[in-house]
Motif scaffolding. Structure first.
Motif, PDB file in Angstrom:
ATOM      1  N   GLY A 162       0.849  -1.196   0.000  1.00  0.00           N
ATOM      2  CA  GLY A 162       0.000   0.000   0.000  1.00  0.00           C
ATOM      3  C   GLY A 162       0.876   1.235   0.000  1.00  0.00           C
ATOM      4  N   CYS A 163       0.631   2.134  -0.933  1.00  0.00           N
ATOM      5  CA  CYS A 163       1.453   3.344  -1.048  1.00  0.00           C
ATOM      6  C   CYS A 163       0.545   4.568  -0.978  1.00  0.00           C
ATOM      7  CB  CYS A 163       2.225   3.283  -2.372  1.00  0.00           C
ATOM      8  SG  CYS A 163       3.187   4.752  -2.727  1.00  0.00           S
ATOM      9  N   ILE A 164       0.700   5.356   0.063  1.00  0.00           N
ATOM     10  CA  ILE A 164      -0.134   6.543   0.266  1.00  0.00           C
ATOM     11  C   ILE A 164       0.749   7.768   0.059  1.00  0.00           C
ATOM     12  CG2 ILE A 164      -1.494   7.838   1.980  1.00  0.00           C
ATOM     13  CD1 ILE A 164      -2.063   5.091   3.346  1.00  0.00           C
ATOM     14  N   THR A 165       0.351   8.649  -0.866  1.00  0.00           N
ATOM     15  CA  THR A 165       1.221   9.790  -1.155  1.00  0.00           C
ATOM     16  C   THR A 165       0.514  11.124  -0.925  1.00  0.00           C
ATOM     17  OG1 THR A 165       0.621   9.777  -3.496  1.00  0.00           O
ATOM     18  CG2 THR A 165       2.565   8.515  -2.880  1.00  0.00           C
ATOM     19  N   ALA A 166       1.330  12.173  -0.809  1.00  0.00           N
ATOM     20  CA  ALA A 166       0.834  13.520  -0.552  1.00  0.00           C
ATOM     21  C   ALA A 166       0.717  14.297  -1.868  1.00  0.00           C
ATOM     22  CB  ALA A 166       1.787  14.228   0.401  1.00  0.00           C
ATOM     23  N   PHE A 167       0.103  15.484  -1.799  1.00  0.00           N
ATOM     24  CA  PHE A 167      -0.114  16.254  -3.043  1.00  0.00           C
ATOM     25  C   PHE A 167       1.177  16.830  -3.612  1.00  0.00           C
ATOM     26  CE2 PHE A 167       0.203  19.771  -0.091  1.00  0.00           C
ATOM     27  CZ  PHE A 167       0.830  20.746  -0.856  1.00  0.00           C
ATOM     28  N   ASN A 168       2.185  17.056  -2.723  1.00  0.00           N
ATOM     29  CA  ASN A 168       3.291  17.912  -3.158  1.00  0.00           C
ATOM     30  C   ASN A 168       4.303  17.205  -4.055  1.00  0.00           C
ATOM     31  OD1 ASN A 168       4.220  16.329  -1.011  1.00  0.00           O
ATOM     32  ND2 ASN A 168       5.768  17.840  -0.459  1.00  0.00           N
ATOM     33  N   PHE A 169       4.407  15.886  -3.928  1.00  0.00           N
ATOM     34  CA  PHE A 169       5.223  15.108  -4.867  1.00  0.00           C
ATOM     35  C   PHE A 169       4.343  13.995  -5.424  1.00  0.00           C
ATOM     36  CE2 PHE A 169       8.679  17.655  -3.695  1.00  0.00           C
ATOM     37  CZ  PHE A 169       9.675  17.465  -4.642  1.00  0.00           C
ATOM     38  N   PRO A 170       3.437  14.357  -6.327  1.00  0.00           N
ATOM     39  CA  PRO A 170       2.392  13.414  -6.744  1.00  0.00           C
ATOM     40  C   PRO A 170       2.869  12.366  -7.736  1.00  0.00           C
ATOM     41  CG  PRO A 170       2.133  15.484  -7.913  1.00  0.00           C
ATOM     42  CD  PRO A 170       3.278  15.682  -6.958  1.00  0.00           C
ATOM     43  N   ASN A 171       4.139  12.391  -8.078  1.00  0.00           N
ATOM     44  CA  ASN A 171       4.667  11.447  -9.061  1.00  0.00           C
ATOM     45  C   ASN A 171       5.890  10.711  -8.496  1.00  0.00           C
ATOM     46  OD1 ASN A 171       6.974  11.307 -11.254  1.00  0.00           O
ATOM     47  ND2 ASN A 171       5.098  10.943 -12.376  1.00  0.00           N
ATOM     48  N   ALA A 172       6.879  11.461  -8.011  1.00  0.00           N
ATOM     49  CA  ALA A 172       8.168  10.847  -7.655  1.00  0.00           C
ATOM     50  C   ALA A 172       8.088   9.960  -6.413  1.00  0.00           C
ATOM     51  CB  ALA A 172       9.232  11.919  -7.457  1.00  0.00           C
ATOM     52  N   VAL A 173       7.257  10.340  -5.449  1.00  0.00           N
ATOM     53  CA  VAL A 173       7.217   9.521  -4.228  1.00  0.00           C
ATOM     54  C   VAL A 173       6.597   8.160  -4.541  1.00  0.00           C
ATOM     55  CG1 VAL A 173       6.283   9.352  -1.896  1.00  0.00           C
ATOM     56  CG2 VAL A 173       7.307  11.493  -2.659  1.00  0.00           C
ATOM     57  N   TRP A 174       5.603   8.169  -5.423  1.00  0.00           N
ATOM     58  CA  TRP A 174       5.087   6.877  -5.932  1.00  0.00           C
ATOM     59  C   TRP A 174       6.223   6.127  -6.639  1.00  0.00           C
ATOM     60  CZ3 TRP A 174       5.210   5.731 -11.171  1.00  0.00           C
ATOM     61  CH2 TRP A 174       4.647   4.482 -11.530  1.00  0.00           C
ATOM     62  N   GLY A 175       7.000   6.857  -7.453  1.00  0.00           N
ATOM     63  CA  GLY A 175       8.105   6.226  -8.186  1.00  0.00           C
ATOM     64  C   GLY A 175       9.095   5.555  -7.255  1.00  0.00           C
ATOM     65  N   TRP A 176       9.490   6.261  -6.180  1.00  0.00           N
ATOM     66  CA  TRP A 176      10.438   5.660  -5.225  1.00  0.00           C
ATOM     67  C   TRP A 176       9.924   4.320  -4.728  1.00  0.00           C
ATOM     68  CZ3 TRP A 176      10.806  10.279  -1.260  1.00  0.00           C
ATOM     69  CH2 TRP A 176      11.487  11.353  -1.843  1.00  0.00           C
ATOM     70  N   ASN A 177       8.622   4.281  -4.463  1.00  0.00           N
ATOM     71  CA  ASN A 177       8.030   3.060  -3.903  1.00  0.00           C
ATOM     72  C   ASN A 177       7.750   2.021  -4.975  1.00  0.00           C
ATOM     73  OD1 ASN A 177       7.264   3.415  -0.847  1.00  0.00           O
ATOM     74  ND2 ASN A 177       6.897   5.397  -1.822  1.00  0.00           N
ATOM     75  N   ALA A 178       7.011   2.445  -6.006  1.00  0.00           N
ATOM     76  CA  ALA A 178       6.487   1.463  -6.955  1.00  0.00           C
ATOM     77  C   ALA A 178       7.580   0.849  -7.832  1.00  0.00           C
ATOM     78  CB  ALA A 178       5.414   2.112  -7.820  1.00  0.00           C
ATOM     79  N   MET A 179       8.591   1.641  -8.205  1.00  0.00           N
ATOM     80  CA  MET A 179       9.631   1.099  -9.084  1.00  0.00           C
ATOM     81  C   MET A 179      10.480   0.067  -8.328  1.00  0.00           C
ATOM     82  SD  MET A 179       9.066   2.507 -12.036  1.00  0.00           S
ATOM     83  CE  MET A 179       7.366   2.263 -11.566  1.00  0.00           C
ATOM     84  N   ILE A 180      10.813   0.393  -7.080  1.00  0.00           N
ATOM     85  CA  ILE A 180      11.599  -0.558  -6.277  1.00  0.00           C
ATOM     86  C   ILE A 180      10.734  -1.771  -5.930  1.00  0.00           C
ATOM     87  CG2 ILE A 180      12.900  -0.880  -4.129  1.00  0.00           C
ATOM     88  CD1 ILE A 180      14.343   1.120  -5.829  1.00  0.00           C
ATOM     89  N   ALA A 181       9.489  -1.502  -5.516  1.00  0.00           N
ATOM     90  CA  ALA A 181       8.595  -2.610  -5.155  1.00  0.00           C
ATOM     91  C   ALA A 181       8.437  -3.563  -6.346  1.00  0.00           C
ATOM     92  CB  ALA A 181       7.232  -2.070  -4.724  1.00  0.00           C
ATOM     93  N   ALA A 182       8.364  -3.002  -7.553  1.00  0.00           N
ATOM     94  CA  ALA A 182       8.129  -3.844  -8.738  1.00  0.00           C
ATOM     95  C   ALA A 182       9.303  -4.790  -8.985  1.00  0.00           C
ATOM     96  CB  ALA A 182       7.874  -2.963  -9.963  1.00  0.00           C
ATOM     97  N   ILE A 183      10.526  -4.281  -8.915  1.00  0.00           N
ATOM     98  CA  ILE A 183      11.638  -5.215  -9.192  1.00  0.00           C
ATOM     99  C   ILE A 183      11.780  -6.248  -8.070  1.00  0.00           C
ATOM    100  CG2 ILE A 183      12.882  -3.649 -10.753  1.00  0.00           C
ATOM    101  CD1 ILE A 183      14.500  -4.433  -7.490  1.00  0.00           C
TER     102      ILE A 183
END
Ligand code: UN1
Length: 510
Positions: free
Chosen positions: A154-175
């Motif tokens: 589960g990845c919950i993000t804030a408005f201020n980095f609406p792309n990169a914080v997901w990237g930090w999580n989702a890209m690493i989580a995916a590999i």
């Protein structure tokens, strides 16, 4: 449910309902995204319900079973293609972000670049996330660690980095072999849809549907369900300290794993022998960049008494030249803040600072640049009273306000820097190696933050390092270094390749 969408064309997407006002309405089932520069609605997005959340988790669990069986370097190949597609869509995605959350174009594009960077990093990592072999005390035995996929994240993000914080999580989580369910801020649903659709489309085209999932819902309907959901072994959450305290408690209550990246109250120490040109330029970017709405924003300047006047005068001069306005226009350095609530928090903090004996040196008012109807405030510098006593500076006000304090002894400056509840980012400008090393002291008596910069400002971290902070910042680490370990489970394996039973600790049981 947010089905895969092959298009970035907002008008053709049936999820957008034109003409709806009001931000989020569980009754109508719609959230409206507003352009903070104009105050105009951009589009409405259908909210997920408890039912669609349930369906998303069930599907994600199925996708996880397929995805974890894909070899990690092959997962890396999917992430490599996502990075290529993000490169192709870098500018429109960055501009969409500017439009939706108000960060200036360069910063919107820079944020998407941050996602590309972490994706590239994850590709390399996909061939490196291995364990080690440990010497066994027993003959004909082998001990080793292996790292295994964790599950649906589960990845919950804030408005201020609406792309990169997901990237930090989702890209690493995916590999690592995981599926990510992303709950973005309801202030930035469009950037989330565009971003997630890119990743999902690329993965689907490569034969791996359902690895990147999105739920757009209210905290009550979706957020609370998500954090209490035992099927999600890890909740990675970015937001305020208050939000993180709640998420942390709920997840701990079910013995789940949390990765928290919460508020900061970041200080810049400027010593007497600092390069003031560098210190001024860096601190201006650190305090007014993203209109003061980064968790890494410089909120406090702690300057040596011999240079504090010159430093603040130069800062004030720089602030007077800063162009506030349309975030997409050439030359704008400060766009709008996200909404009325931020404007109120800004005004309230300034009032309190004045009541506490501080002086506003520049800024302090709401702005209406270029006739725009959005939520703009002037970047503000406030000088603390000579006693350095300014309680409001202990709070993180998510707006461009910089408080100035004065020190004589570097020990006092470090103590002041560490005196807040948060521990995210810290910086020192100094010409003397003894001072900078004191700030970084290996016994831990220097900066108590997760990030410590020397002759650099507090914001703008690269993805290669672990990102996060201590104390009320929540203790989580995302992005680079060994942060990937949060997204995997470790298994210690002991193998007996002889034919005798040998017990550890020399125990005989015969
Ligand atoms: C955030 O504000 O939540 O270090 C993240 C920085 C950026 C990330 C900020 N790379 O300022």
């Amino acid at each position: 449910m947010h089905t895969p969408d092959p298009s970035l064309n907002l008008e053709q997407d049936p999820r957008y309902v034109a003409g709806v006002t009001g931000r989020e309405s569980p009754e109508s089932g719609v959230v409206v995204s507003f352009n903070p520069a104009t105050g105009d609605p951009i589009a409405g997005v259908k909210l997920d319900s408890a039912d669609s959340y349930e369906q998303t988790v069930a599907e994600a669990q199925e996708a996880f079973k397929r995805w974890r069986a894909v070899p990690a370097p092959v997962r890396g190949e999917v992430v490599r293609n996502i990075a290529l597609e993000m490169r192709r869509l870098l500018v429109p995605l960055g501009e969409l972000e500017s439009m939706e959350v108000g960060k200036i174009r360069a910063e919107g594009i820079g944020e998407v670049q941050e996602t590309i960077d972490i994706a590239d990093y994850a590709v390399g990592l996909s061939r490196m996330v291995g364990g080690k072999t440990v010497p066994s005390e027993r003959p004909l035995h082998r001990m080793m660690e292996q790292w295994l996929p964790l599950g649906v994240i589960g990845c919950i993000t804030a408005f201020n980095f609406p792309n990169a914080v997901w990237g930090w999580n989702a890209m690493i989580a995916a590999i690592c072999g995981n599926v990510t369910i992303w709950k973005p801020s309801l202030l930035a649903p469009l950037t989330a849809i565009a971003t997630n659709n890119i990743a999902d489309r690329v993965a689907t085209e490569m034969g791996h549907p359902g690895i990147f999932r999105l739920v757009i819902g209210t905290d009550d309907e979706v957020g609370e369900r998500m954090i209490a959901d035992k099927r999600l072994p890890l909740i990675s959450a970015t937001g305020s300290c208050a939000m993180g305290r709640h998420v942390g408690q709920v997840v701990a209550g079910r013995l789940g794993r949390c990765l928290l990246e919460l508020g900061g109250n970041n200080a810049v120490i400027v010593d007497k022998d600092a390069d003031l040109d560098l210190a001024v330029k860096s601190t201006v970017f650190g305090s007014v960049g993203t209109a003061g709405q980064r968790c890494t924003t410089s909120r406090r300047l702690i300057a040596h008494k011999s240079i504090v006047d010159e430093m603040t005068q130069r800062m004030v001069k720089a602030y007077q030249t800063i162009k506030i306005g349309d975030p997409l226009a050439e030359g704008t350095l400060v766009g709008p803040v996200i909404g009325e609530r931020t404007v109120e928090a800004y005004q309230n903090a300034i009032e309190q600072a004045k009541a506490q004996g501080a002086e506003v040196l520049v800024g302090g008012s709401v702005a209406k640049p270029d006739g725009l109807g959005g939520t703009f405030v002037e970047p503000t510098i406030i000088r603390a009273p000579a006693s350095n006593d300014l309680p409001i500076a202990m709070d993180e006000t998510f707006a461009p306000i910089l408080y100035v304090f004065t020190f004589e002894d570097i020990e006092d400056a470090i103590a002041m820097q560490n005196s807040v509840d948060q521990g995210l980012s810290s910086a020192i400008f100094a010409g003397n190696v003894n001072t900078t090393e004191r700030f970084l002291a290996v016994d831990g008596s220097g900066s108590d933050c997760g990030l410590a910069y020397v002759n650099l400002g507090t914001s703008g971290a690269e993805i290669g390092g672990a990102f996060g902070g201590e104390k009320d910042t929540g203790g989580g680490r995302e992005a680079g270094s060994d942060s990937w370990k949060a997204y995997m489970r470790r298994q210690t394996c002991t193998i007996n390749y002889g034919s005798e039973l040998r017990l550890a600790q020399g125990i005989r049981f015969e």
